[in-house]
Design a protein around this motif. Structure first.
Motif, PDB file in Angstrom:
ATOM      1  N   TYR A   1      -3.866   5.326  -6.680  1.00 31.37           N
ATOM      2  CA  TYR A   1      -3.514   6.128  -5.504  1.00 31.37           C
ATOM      3  C   TYR A   1      -3.569   7.634  -5.798  1.00 31.37           C
ATOM      4  CZ  TYR A   1      -1.614   1.687  -3.819  1.00 31.37           C
ATOM      5  OH  TYR A   1      -1.463   0.377  -3.441  1.00 31.37           O
TER       6      TYR A   1
ATOM      7  N   ASP B   1       0.823  -1.218   0.000  1.00 36.34           N
ATOM      8  CA  ASP B   1       0.000   0.000   0.000  1.00 36.34           C
ATOM      9  C   ASP B   1       0.852   1.261   0.000  1.00 36.34           C
ATOM     10  OD1 ASP B   1      -2.589   0.898  -0.291  1.00 36.34           O
ATOM     11  OD2 ASP B   1      -2.926   1.201   1.847  1.00 36.34           O
TER      12      ASP B   1
ATOM     13  N   TYR C   1      -4.739  -2.242  -7.709  1.00 40.65           N
ATOM     14  CA  TYR C   1      -3.439  -2.168  -7.049  1.00 40.65           C
ATOM     15  C   TYR C   1      -2.366  -2.690  -8.012  1.00 40.65           C
ATOM     16  CZ  TYR C   1      -5.938  -1.969  -2.506  1.00 40.65           C
ATOM     17  OH  TYR C   1      -6.732  -1.620  -1.451  1.00 40.65           O
ATOM     18  N   ASP C   2      -1.198  -2.090  -8.184  1.00 48.24           N
ATOM     19  CA  ASP C   2      -0.670  -0.860  -7.663  1.00 48.24           C
ATOM     20  C   ASP C   2      -0.477   0.136  -8.807  1.00 48.24           C
ATOM     21  OD1 ASP C   2      -0.299  -1.035  -4.824  1.00 48.24           O
ATOM     22  OD2 ASP C   2       1.243  -2.530  -5.153  1.00 48.24           O
TER      23      ASP C   2
END
Length: 358
Positions: free
Chosen positions: A182, A118, A176-177
């Motif tokens: 994000y 994360d 992800y990722d």
């Protein structure tokens, strides 16, 4: 979008291939998939800094070597490993981890750091993005179109009728990722968005995507949640994206996937399916847990046995295997354990789009 979806196996111009700059034995270098005929751009992973050939790096065959007095940031392997379980346990107990897993052992007795969970910049901060031209040919598995095996979906796409896709998978299907997941630069969209945009551009048909994926899940969870997660939405096409968290061999995974198909089919007799043969985790992990037993690499072989009219496989892992004959896993990951970075996520979108395009 054309850059995102230009298939890596076609060679020619390679867009933002990622290369981790790791110093070992006094040399800081990374490896490209193909020998370049022309370098178009070398930049930081986030796209904010561009580096100059000759000043910051030199190219030798497939290697990109950091110049001694250049500006390219690099690290060494020590930040990615703990030498023993005691060190790994200290990291676990420190409170620094955003997502906390027990220490995970490697096949040489060390332990991998989990600081990138994360927190992809822990890994991607050391990766360059290289855009270049090459004359070298791909030698591995080449995905092919299978959309003719999905006659209902294909008929709608050809006739420019709306197709409703439901994506049902684990954290990789969540996005992800990917940097866009994000909100980090270069803010590349998650691979399902790239795939859908590619289908819309190819067919000119409206495509709606519902993503009901949940991180950390497997096919057992998927079977138990079919009614709530799948049947409610009545999709035309279900894309199944499980496999990373199974911990079982290929034969058992095939049987569980067949039960999942049957369970969905009982409620949605007209649905058609794409099953993703998952990307692969860090090959140095030997953790004997339920999730990381390293059976994932055999899943494509078994899933292919489920193919028939209405059910096809998108074999992402066979493309990744060919890439990893030439490049290390650190070039492909966003968390150093099991999540793709932007580069490998784009390749997942390329494979699935190829399967679904005529």
């Amino acid at each position: 979008m054309n850059d995102y979806l230009r298939p890596v196996w076609e060679g020619g111009e390679i867009y933002r291939e990622t290369v981790a700059m790791i110093k070992s034995d006094g040399i800081c270098e990374g490896r490209l998939l193909f020998a370049p005929s022309e370098i178009l751009k070398v930049e930081s992973y986030d796209g904010e800094i561009e580096y100059e050939q000759g000043k910051d790096y030199v190219i030798t065959g497939t290697k990109i070597v950091a110049a001694e007095n250049g500006n390219i940031p690099y690290t060494d392997w020590s930040i990615f490993f703990h030498e023993d379980r005691e060190q790994a346990q200290k990291e676990h107990d420190s409170g620094k981890l955003k997502l906390c897993l027990d220490p995970i052992e490697t096949n040489d007795g060390r332990y991998i750091t989990l600081m990138a969970l994360d927190n992809p910049e822990y890994v991607t901060g050391w990766q360059l993005a290289v855009t270049y031209k090459t004359c070298v040919c791909w030698e591995g598995y080449i995905p092919v179109s299978k959309v003719s095996m999905l006659p209902k979906v294909y008929g709608k796409l050809k006739n420019k009728k709306q197709v409703n896709i439901l994506l049902y998978g684990d954290s990789i299907s969540c996005g992800y990722d990917c940097s866009g997941f994000y909100g980090y630069n270069p803010n590349q969209p998650v691979w399902p968005r790239i795939m859908v945009d590619g289908l819309v551009e190819h067919y000119g048909a409206p495509v709606e995507l519902k993503n009901v994926s949940v991180g950390g899940t497997n096919t057992d969870w998927a079977i138990d949640n079919v009614k709530e997660r799948v049947l409610t939405y009545n999709p035309d096409l279900v894309i199944l994206g499980f496999g990373m968290n199974e911990g079982c061999d290929g034969g058992i995974f095939m049987e569980k996937t067949a039960r999942l198909l049957e369970t969905i089919g009982d409620g949605l007799p007209d649905a058609e399916y794409v099953i993703i043969a998952t990307t692969l985790p860090n090959p140095c992990v030997s953790e004997p847990s339920d999730k990381f037993r390293q059976y994932q690499g055999e899943y494509a072989k078994y899933l292919n046995k489920l193919e028939k009219t209405g059910v096809v496989v998108a074999d992402v892992q066979s493309v990744q295997k060919e890439i990893m004959r030439h490049k290390p896993y650190i070039d492909l990951t966003g968390n150093w354990l099991n999540h793709p970075n932007d580069y490998l996520a784009r390749i997942q979108a390329q494979v699935i789009t190829k399967v679904l395009c005529d």
